[in-house]
Design a protein around this motif. Structure first.
Motif, PDB file in Angstrom:
ATOM      1  N   VAL A  93       0.917  -1.311   0.069  1.00 19.02           N
ATOM      2  CA  VAL A  93       0.099   0.193   0.065  1.00 19.02           C
ATOM      3  C   VAL A  93       0.906   1.233  -0.002  1.00 19.02           C
ATOM      4  O   VAL A  93       1.705   1.554   0.849  1.00 19.02           O
ATOM      5  N   ALA A  94       0.651   2.151  -0.920  1.00 18.81           N
ATOM      6  CA  ALA A  94       1.631   3.326  -1.171  1.00 18.81           C
ATOM      7  C   ALA A  94       1.262   4.538  -0.234  1.00 18.81           C
ATOM      8  O   ALA A  94       0.557   5.385  -0.581  1.00 18.81           O
ATOM      9  N   GLN A  95       1.166   3.916   0.881  1.00 15.83           N
ATOM     10  CA  GLN A  95       1.194   5.068   2.067  1.00 15.83           C
ATOM     11  C   GLN A  95       1.726   4.969   3.282  1.00 15.83           C
ATOM     12  O   GLN A  95       2.237   3.807   3.576  1.00 15.83           O
ATOM     13  N   LYS A  96       2.324   6.212   3.716  1.00 16.08           N
ATOM     14  CA  LYS A  96       3.498   6.039   4.823  1.00 16.08           C
ATOM     15  C   LYS A  96       3.585   5.055   5.838  1.00 16.08           C
ATOM     16  O   LYS A  96       4.266   4.282   6.103  1.00 16.08           O
ATOM     17  N   GLN A  97       2.132   5.029   6.689  1.00 20.00           N
ATOM     18  CA  GLN A  97       1.948   4.291   7.764  1.00 20.00           C
ATOM     19  C   GLN A  97       1.821   2.885   7.369  1.00 20.00           C
ATOM     20  O   GLN A  97       1.854   1.785   8.223  1.00 20.00           O
ATOM     21  N   LEU A  98       1.387   2.448   5.953  1.00 16.30           N
ATOM     22  CA  LEU A  98       1.216   1.097   5.634  1.00 16.30           C
ATOM     23  C   LEU A  98       1.786   0.276   4.786  1.00 16.30           C
ATOM     24  O   LEU A  98       1.891  -0.794   4.658  1.00 16.30           O
ATOM     25  N   GLU A  99       3.021   1.204   4.198  1.00 16.54           N
ATOM     26  CA  GLU A  99       3.687   0.649   3.064  1.00 16.54           C
ATOM     27  C   GLU A  99       4.630  -0.498   3.519  1.00 16.54           C
ATOM     28  O   GLU A  99       4.412  -1.685   3.218  1.00 16.54           O
ATOM     29  N   THR A 100       5.301  -0.422   4.643  1.00 12.86           N
ATOM     30  CA  THR A 100       6.103  -1.544   5.035  1.00 12.86           C
ATOM     31  C   THR A 100       5.269  -2.670   5.578  1.00 12.86           C
ATOM     32  O   THR A 100       5.224  -3.869   5.380  1.00 12.86           O
ATOM     33  N   LEU A 101       4.220  -2.227   6.635  1.00 14.44           N
ATOM     34  CA  LEU A 101       3.319  -3.488   6.981  1.00 14.44           C
ATOM     35  C   LEU A 101       2.864  -4.367   6.320  1.00 14.44           C
ATOM     36  O   LEU A 101       2.547  -5.441   6.280  1.00 14.44           O
ATOM     37  N   SER A 102       2.089  -3.664   5.161  1.00 10.31           N
ATOM     38  CA  SER A 102       1.472  -4.225   4.274  1.00 10.31           C
ATOM     39  C   SER A 102       2.163  -5.125   3.321  1.00 10.31           C
ATOM     40  O   SER A 102       1.818  -6.641   3.141  1.00 10.31           O
ATOM     41  N   HIS A 103       3.275  -4.759   3.058  1.00 10.75           N
ATOM     42  CA  HIS A 103       4.180  -5.757   2.180  1.00 10.75           C
ATOM     43  C   HIS A 103       4.819  -6.736   3.062  1.00 10.75           C
ATOM     44  O   HIS A 103       4.903  -8.090   2.480  1.00 10.75           O
ATOM     45  N   THR A 104       5.018  -6.510   4.202  1.00  8.01           N
ATOM     46  CA  THR A 104       5.537  -7.689   5.218  1.00  8.01           C
ATOM     47  C   THR A 104       4.351  -8.618   5.548  1.00  8.01           C
ATOM     48  O   THR A 104       4.787  -9.894   5.638  1.00  8.01           O
ATOM     49  N   GLY A 105       3.386  -8.148   5.565  1.00  7.22           N
ATOM     50  CA  GLY A 105       2.339  -9.002   5.772  1.00  7.22           C
ATOM     51  C   GLY A 105       1.870 -10.119   4.579  1.00  7.22           C
ATOM     52  O   GLY A 105       2.072 -11.379   4.810  1.00  7.22           O
ATOM     53  N   LEU A 106       1.916  -9.457   3.517  1.00 10.67           N
ATOM     54  CA  LEU A 106       1.928 -10.250   2.275  1.00 10.67           C
ATOM     55  C   LEU A 106       3.220 -11.341   2.289  1.00 10.67           C
ATOM     56  O   LEU A 106       3.046 -12.558   1.875  1.00 10.67           O
ATOM     57  N   SER A 107       4.333 -10.905   2.633  1.00 14.89           N
ATOM     58  CA  SER A 107       5.365 -11.673   2.520  1.00 14.89           C
ATOM     59  C   SER A 107       5.606 -12.870   3.597  1.00 14.89           C
ATOM     60  O   SER A 107       5.904 -13.990   3.057  1.00 14.89           O
ATOM     61  N   THR A 108       4.982 -12.553   4.501  1.00 15.27           N
ATOM     62  CA  THR A 108       4.582 -13.508   5.715  1.00 15.27           C
ATOM     63  C   THR A 108       3.757 -14.725   5.226  1.00 15.27           C
ATOM     64  O   THR A 108       3.883 -15.761   5.221  1.00 15.27           O
ATOM     65  N   LEU A 109       2.593 -14.119   4.577  1.00 16.34           N
ATOM     66  CA  LEU A 109       1.806 -15.281   3.960  1.00 16.34           C
ATOM     67  C   LEU A 109       2.311 -16.102   2.814  1.00 16.34           C
ATOM     68  O   LEU A 109       2.153 -17.288   2.839  1.00 16.34           O
ATOM     69  N   HIS A 110       3.274 -15.488   2.139  1.00 16.59           N
ATOM     70  CA  HIS A 110       3.910 -16.033   1.145  1.00 16.59           C
ATOM     71  C   HIS A 110       4.827 -17.189   1.744  1.00 16.59           C
ATOM     72  O   HIS A 110       4.978 -18.309   1.192  1.00 16.59           O
ATOM     73  N   ALA A 111       5.347 -17.095   3.050  1.00 13.01           N
ATOM     74  CA  ALA A 111       6.547 -17.608   3.313  1.00 13.01           C
ATOM     75  C   ALA A 111       5.492 -18.788   4.219  1.00 13.01           C
ATOM     76  O   ALA A 111       6.177 -20.011   4.293  1.00 13.01           O
ATOM     77  N   LEU A 112       4.286 -18.623   4.758  1.00  8.96           N
ATOM     78  CA  LEU A 112       3.601 -19.638   5.217  1.00  8.96           C
ATOM     79  C   LEU A 112       3.162 -20.805   4.299  1.00  8.96           C
ATOM     80  O   LEU A 112       3.233 -21.870   4.700  1.00  8.96           O
ATOM     81  N   ALA A 113       2.872 -20.204   2.995  1.00  8.31           N
ATOM     82  CA  ALA A 113       2.293 -21.235   2.184  1.00  8.31           C
ATOM     83  C   ALA A 113       3.291 -21.727   1.260  1.00  8.31           C
ATOM     84  O   ALA A 113       2.815 -22.738   0.537  1.00  8.31           O
ATOM     85  N   HIS A 114       4.443 -21.382   1.317  1.00 12.43           N
ATOM     86  CA  HIS A 114       5.659 -22.126   0.387  1.00 12.43           C
ATOM     87  C   HIS A 114       6.571 -22.837   1.405  1.00 12.43           C
ATOM     88  O   HIS A 114       6.256 -22.927   2.487  1.00 12.43           O
ATOM     89  N   ARG A 115       7.513 -23.400   0.705  1.00 10.21           N
ATOM     90  CA  ARG A 115       8.322 -24.040   1.277  1.00 10.21           C
ATOM     91  C   ARG A 115       9.059 -23.531   2.541  1.00 10.21           C
ATOM     92  O   ARG A 115       9.489 -22.278   2.370  1.00 10.21           O
ATOM     93  N   ARG A 116       9.184 -24.106   3.653  1.00  9.78           N
ATOM     94  CA  ARG A 116       9.486 -23.418   4.867  1.00  9.78           C
ATOM     95  C   ARG A 116      11.000 -23.197   4.862  1.00  9.78           C
ATOM     96  O   ARG A 116      11.749 -24.333   4.855  1.00  9.78           O
ATOM     97  N   PRO A 117      11.311 -21.938   5.032  1.00 10.00           N
ATOM     98  CA  PRO A 117      12.830 -21.550   5.094  1.00 10.00           C
ATOM     99  C   PRO A 117      13.364 -22.069   6.558  1.00 10.00           C
ATOM    100  O   PRO A 117      12.537 -22.322   7.468  1.00 10.00           O
ATOM    101  N   ASP A 118      14.905 -22.526   6.483  1.00 12.25           N
ATOM    102  CA  ASP A 118      15.585 -22.775   7.756  1.00 12.25           C
ATOM    103  C   ASP A 118      15.595 -21.509   8.769  1.00 12.25           C
ATOM    104  O   ASP A 118      15.742 -21.840  10.035  1.00 12.25           O
ATOM    105  N   ALA A 119      15.806 -20.508   8.453  1.00  8.39           N
ATOM    106  CA  ALA A 119      15.821 -19.130   9.093  1.00  8.39           C
ATOM    107  C   ALA A 119      15.076 -18.119   8.143  1.00  8.39           C
ATOM    108  O   ALA A 119      15.317 -17.933   7.131  1.00  8.39           O
TER     109      ALA A 119
END
Length: 417
Positions: A93-119
């Motif tokens: 989301v291209a908004q100061k308060q939400l840009e980082t959190l929105s992207h990290t949220g989607l990144s977390t969901l991607h990590a949960l749904a795909h092959r689990r990294p070791d760290a």
């Protein structure tokens, strides 16, 4: 007391404001790991310290045989691989308060749904709310705490409160905490009584840089003062411009940077400069070769940052063999090993700008010392060693979670001087 281990050295200070700081001393190779890098703009690096760290560390981990996945946003390149790293492009989301959190949220969901990294390495304390999800999936996670973000003026009362709360939540939920400077490590030791992993940034060593780029801007080698910073009050760009404008300096002041969320502060800086022809505003410069040239051929680099830890812009100036006029705060003094001229207000800067142009031998001596320190104390290979060692320990089950999960912030304020 110093307790030596085969992989790390745990340094325990005796003062009440300190707790163990874990610094990597040696690297012991183990099996190849899968490592996720979450919470930054990703690669290719084109913005800040986090992104540079991800690129420099990530490519070295790949060279050592590890698989590295980097979550990226806003990149002009849409390639799925970069320097051997897997690149996952996700929106934000291209908004100061939400840009980082929105992207990290989607990144977390991607990590949960795909092959689990070791760290996983999660950058920015603001992203701490996503750590329980990663840990619940069995992904051991280290949180890079960055600087003291809640002290930045760009955040309102709610933003500051969020960052302070996110610090505590990160302490309570991470398997490891990363500090990029001894001052940041001391802050978490004092405020929460928890250990951190001291993992610095590396400094690029910049030599033999062509002069074409700066000459195209009408500048002469060793003939200008340089500022590179976002236009935010805690970076003291206004004070730097005010001090320079009142000085008798003959060399121009070149100001690189902008403020995407702070039009009012930018206007104040412009007003302070007035119509002084010596002050040159270049705006944002994203051509890395031109930036290298600007750093390498500056007479002095003026560093006003005050709330971060180890600042990549400062390291770049040191690696480019440039003398520094720095804001007087413990983070800057430690990085520079006190080998600089320091200021606390525009009056100090009037003196520095007015006198240093007449002291070329002293300027050259400190410039040479800066580069020597960068070459020894801020090596990217050493930084990568630290991240690799931490990833191996996380994958093996090491965690500070039992220590941190009941942590509380002390009532005593930290001394920021």
């Amino acid at each position: 007391m110093v307790i030596a281990h085969d992989r790390t050295e745990i340094i325990t200070a005796t003062e009440t404001h300190s707790a163990p700081v874990i610094t990597t001393r040696a690297r012991r190779r183990t099996a190849q790991l899968s490592i996720a890098m979450v919470g930054t703009r990703g690669v290719p690096a084109a913005y800040g310290g986090f992104e540079t760290a991800v690129e420099e560390v990530g490519k070295r981990l790949v060279e050592r045989g590890h698989r590295v996945r980097v979550y990226t946003r806003g990149s002009e390149s849409r390639e799925k691989s970069y320097l051997g790293m897997e690149v996952v492009h996700l929106p934000a989301v291209a908004q100061k308060q939400l840009e980082t959190l929105s992207h990290t949220g989607l990144s977390t969901l991607h990590a949960l749904a795909h092959r689990r990294p070791d760290a996983a390495f999660v950058f920015n304390a603001a992203n701490s709310p996503f750590l329980p999800m990663l840990r619940a999936r069995g992904i051991p996670t280290a949180l890079h705490m960055d600087g003291l973000e809640w002290r930045r003026s760009k955040w309102g009362a709610r933003g500051k409160a969020y960052y302070r709360g996110a610090e505590l939540f990160g302490v309570r939920t991470a398997d490891a905490l990363i500090a990029d400077a001894p001052g940041i490590a001391a802050y978490y030791a004092h405020q929460f009584r928890v250990p951190t992993e001291l993992l610095r940034y590396g400094a690029p060593i910049i030599n033999d840089v062509p002069t074409d780029g700066i000459e195209g801007l009408g500048l002469r080698p060793n003939g200008y003062h340089l500022v590179v910073a976002r236009f935010e009050p805690e970076n003291h760009v206004l004070e730097i411009v005010e001090g320079y404008q009142r000085s008798s300096a003959r060399m121009p002041l070149v100001v690189v940077g902008s403020a995407p969320y702070s039009a009012g502060y930018t206007e104040s800086i412009r007003n302070a400069a007035g119509d002084d022809p010596r002050i040159i505003f270049l705006g944002g410069v994203f051509d890395q070769d031109l930036l290298d040239a600007l750093y390498a051929h500056a007479y002095t680099y003026v560093h006003g940052h005050s709330v971060g830890g180890t600042n990549p812009s400062l390291l770049r100036a040191m690696g480019a063999r440039t003398a520094v006029i720095g804001y007087d705060v413990q983070f800057n003094r430690e990085v520079l090993d006190d080998q600089a001229w320091f200021f606390v207000d525009s009056t100090d800067l009037v003196t520095h700008f007015s006198t240093l142009e007449n002291e070329p031998e002293a300027v050259d001596r400190l410039a040479a010392g800066n580069q020597r320190r960068a070459e020894v104390a801020f090596r990217w290979d050493d930084v990568a060693d630290g991240y690799e060692d931490l990833a191996q320990r996380l994958a093996a089950g090491e965690s500070m979670h039992k220590l941190g999960r009941r942590a509380k912030r002390t009532a005593e304020e930290w001394d920021f001087s």
